[in-house]
Motif scaffolding. Structure first.
Motif, PDB file in Angstrom:
ATOM      1  N   THR A 264       0.836  -1.192   0.000  1.00  0.00           N
ATOM      2  CA  THR A 264       0.000   0.000   0.000  1.00  0.00           C
ATOM      3  C   THR A 264       0.870   1.241   0.000  1.00  0.00           C
ATOM      4  OG1 THR A 264      -1.812   1.127   1.146  1.00  0.00           O
ATOM      5  CG2 THR A 264      -0.152   0.077   2.526  1.00  0.00           C
ATOM      6  N   SER A 265       0.225   2.393  -0.044  1.00  0.00           N
ATOM      7  CA  SER A 265       0.921   3.678  -0.028  1.00  0.00           C
ATOM      8  C   SER A 265       0.118   4.649   0.810  1.00  0.00           C
ATOM      9  CB  SER A 265       1.107   4.218  -1.454  1.00  0.00           C
ATOM     10  OG  SER A 265      -0.149   4.394  -2.085  1.00  0.00           O
ATOM     11  N   CYS A 266       0.680   5.828   1.034  1.00  0.00           N
ATOM     12  CA  CYS A 266      -0.038   6.827   1.825  1.00  0.00           C
ATOM     13  C   CYS A 266      -1.193   7.416   1.035  1.00  0.00           C
ATOM     14  CB  CYS A 266       0.918   7.928   2.264  1.00  0.00           C
ATOM     15  SG  CYS A 266       2.291   7.378   3.283  1.00  0.00           S
ATOM     16  N   LEU A 267      -0.909   7.793  -0.203  1.00  0.00           N
ATOM     17  CA  LEU A 267      -1.886   8.462  -1.049  1.00  0.00           C
ATOM     18  C   LEU A 267      -1.822   7.877  -2.456  1.00  0.00           C
ATOM     19  CD1 LEU A 267      -1.275  12.138   0.115  1.00  0.00           C
ATOM     20  CD2 LEU A 267      -3.283  10.758   0.628  1.00  0.00           C
ATOM     21  N   PRO A 268      -2.788   8.197  -3.300  1.00  0.00           N
ATOM     22  CA  PRO A 268      -2.757   7.681  -4.676  1.00  0.00           C
ATOM     23  C   PRO A 268      -1.578   8.238  -5.465  1.00  0.00           C
ATOM     24  CG  PRO A 268      -4.924   8.530  -4.101  1.00  0.00           C
ATOM     25  CD  PRO A 268      -4.006   8.956  -3.013  1.00  0.00           C
TER      26      PRO A 268
END
Length: 458
Positions: A264-268
């Motif tokens: 996953t990541s923090c934001l797109p």
């Protein structure tokens, strides 16, 4: 901040510095060309005194003609009364600005300079002052109208016609402009760099996340068009970076090696989907039994990356409309197993947090060596946190120059609050510098809309 910091900062922004210097050179040239030349003529006058008998008196000169009195005479030289005797009309005020007079320290000498665009006029005005000023002092310093002046002013050095202008000075203007431009450019770069909180190094990512950085994926121009490493036959620097990431993952928790990994990541826009896909391909190429699960039930991207059918998949299994074995697909020569997301549901968070999802993960971890789940970004929605809570580990992706330190810290704290295990981080798109506003914009898209979008970085 050490010297190496400034060198690296200047090297990264050398185009901006060069442009600033070029602009300064152009501005200095324009100013120099637009400034009329000025010439300066100089005279020197001696202030002396007379005793009562009329002879020169050294004692009187030392006692009465103090430095303050000489200074007063220097001020009187630029007075309107004095200037009006050699000029008239509007020239009086202009000459007052162009005439400079001052005492020579520790002497009774006064130096007068006159600046003018005409060298002959400058010399004439200076000599005219040297002639008229002694007359003015002779009138002022008489005790009585019929008496003799107690102070005498004599011009000792006449002004010659100047040959070389004192301004403009092209080299001085150019050097000054360069220094100012360089100072402003470097100062702005340092200020911007200090105010910039985006992740631009492995160390910054490690400090913000409080966990180790397992890999750095370099930026390639063709990565947007060809996101998969197999399309370059595994010879690119990105492919080598993913092989290095694969090696580092093998050394994580020897006694507690994760079998299910949420990516996953923090934001797109930080490259979590491309990272998950390429990591799964790299593991499969090494002989691992790997399955790639598209856990982004809002904006699935795995089918577009791999070119597979994604209308049937995880959501069908979770609502018990299909069996798990029937929706798993095999991709590529390495026989990578892929579980697409299926149809986009109206309640993705509930499905991902259901007992059925736990059962699916249990079955997959028993069958495969590694289960890689591509999850949505952490901060906009809770889907990734839900998956991270039931998986063995989480891999957090950050994008160079875009992901902010506070976002990474917040994401790490969110994972820690649900007791999720963060196995490490990955710095993606290094050394790309591409800032943009983030907004995930989740919505319900049709299949045609999803397929029409060529994924670059999800």
């Amino acid at each position: 901040m050490d010297l190496l910091y400034y060198i690296r900062l200047a090297r990264r922004n050398w185009l901006l510095i060069a442009f600033s210097l070029l602009l300064a050179a152009a501005a200095a040239s324009v100013v120099t060309a637009g400034t009329p030349p000025k010439y300066v003529a100089t005279i020197t006058m001696l202030v002396s005194g007379h005793d009562r008998e009329g002879s020169l008196s050294t004692a009187y000169q030392a006692g009465m003609l103090s430095q303050q009195r000489v200074q007063s005479y220097a001020e009187l030289l630029t007075s309107r009364r004095m200037i009006s005797q050699i000029a008239a009309g509007d020239d009086v005020q202009r000459l007052q600005e162009d005439i400079t007079a001052g005492p020579i320290p520790d002497t009774v000498l006064i130096r007068v300079t006159v600046a003018d665009t005409d060298p002959a006029r400058a010399a004439w005005l200076a000599n005219a002052l040297g002639t008229e000023f002694p007359k003015l002092i002779d009138q002022i310093e008489r005790p009585t109208p019929a008496g003799r002046a107690t102070v005498k002013v004599t011009m000792v050095d006449k002004a010659d016609v100047p040959v070389t202008p004192v301004s403009p000075r092209p080299l001085v203007n150019l050097g000054l402009a360069m220094v100012i431009a360089l100072s402003i450019a470097v100062g702005s770069l340092i200020l911007r760099d200090r105010l910039d909180t985006t992740i631009k190094s492995d160390e910054a990512l490690q400090q913000a996340s409080k966990c180790s950085t397992l890999g750095t994926i370099g930026y390639e121009r063709d990565a947007r068009r060809l996101p998969l490493i197999v399309r370059s036959r595994g010879r690119s620097s990105r492919a080598e970076a993913f092989r290095s990431l694969r090696t580092n993952l093998q050394f994580i928790g020897v006694d507690r090696h994760p079998k299910s990994l949420v990516v996953t990541s923090c934001l797109p826009g930080e490259g979590k989907s491309s990272t998950a896909t390429n990591l799964a391909i790299t593991l499969a190429q090494a002989g691992w039994r790997v399955i790639l699960v598209d856990g982004d039930l809002r904006r699935p991207r795995i089918p577009q990356y791999l070119g597979i059918e994604g209308t049937t998949g995880l959501t069908d299994v979770l609502i018990e409309r299909a069996r798990l074995q029937d929706v798993i697909q095999t991709w590529g020569a390495a026989e990578l197993a892929v579980l697409p997301s299926g149809q986009i549901p109206p309640n993705p968070s509930e499905l991902l947090g259901s007992r059925g999802m736990r059962n699916v993960l249990t079955q997959l971890t028993e069958t495969y060596d590694m289960v890689i789940v591509d999850a949505p970004p952490l901060l906009p929605i809770t889907d990734a946190a839900t998956l991270a809570a039931v998986c063995d580990g989480t891999l957090l992706i950050a994008r160079y120059g875009n992901t902010r330190r506070e976002h990474v810290t917040r994401a790490a704290e969110m994972l820690s609050s649900i007791n999720a295990r963060v196995v490490g981080t990955v710095l993606n798109f290094a050394p790309a510098k591409n800032s943009q506003y983030y907004g995930y914009g989740y919505g319900y898209e049709s299949d045609a809309e999803v397929k029409s979008k060529v994924p670059a970085n999800a």
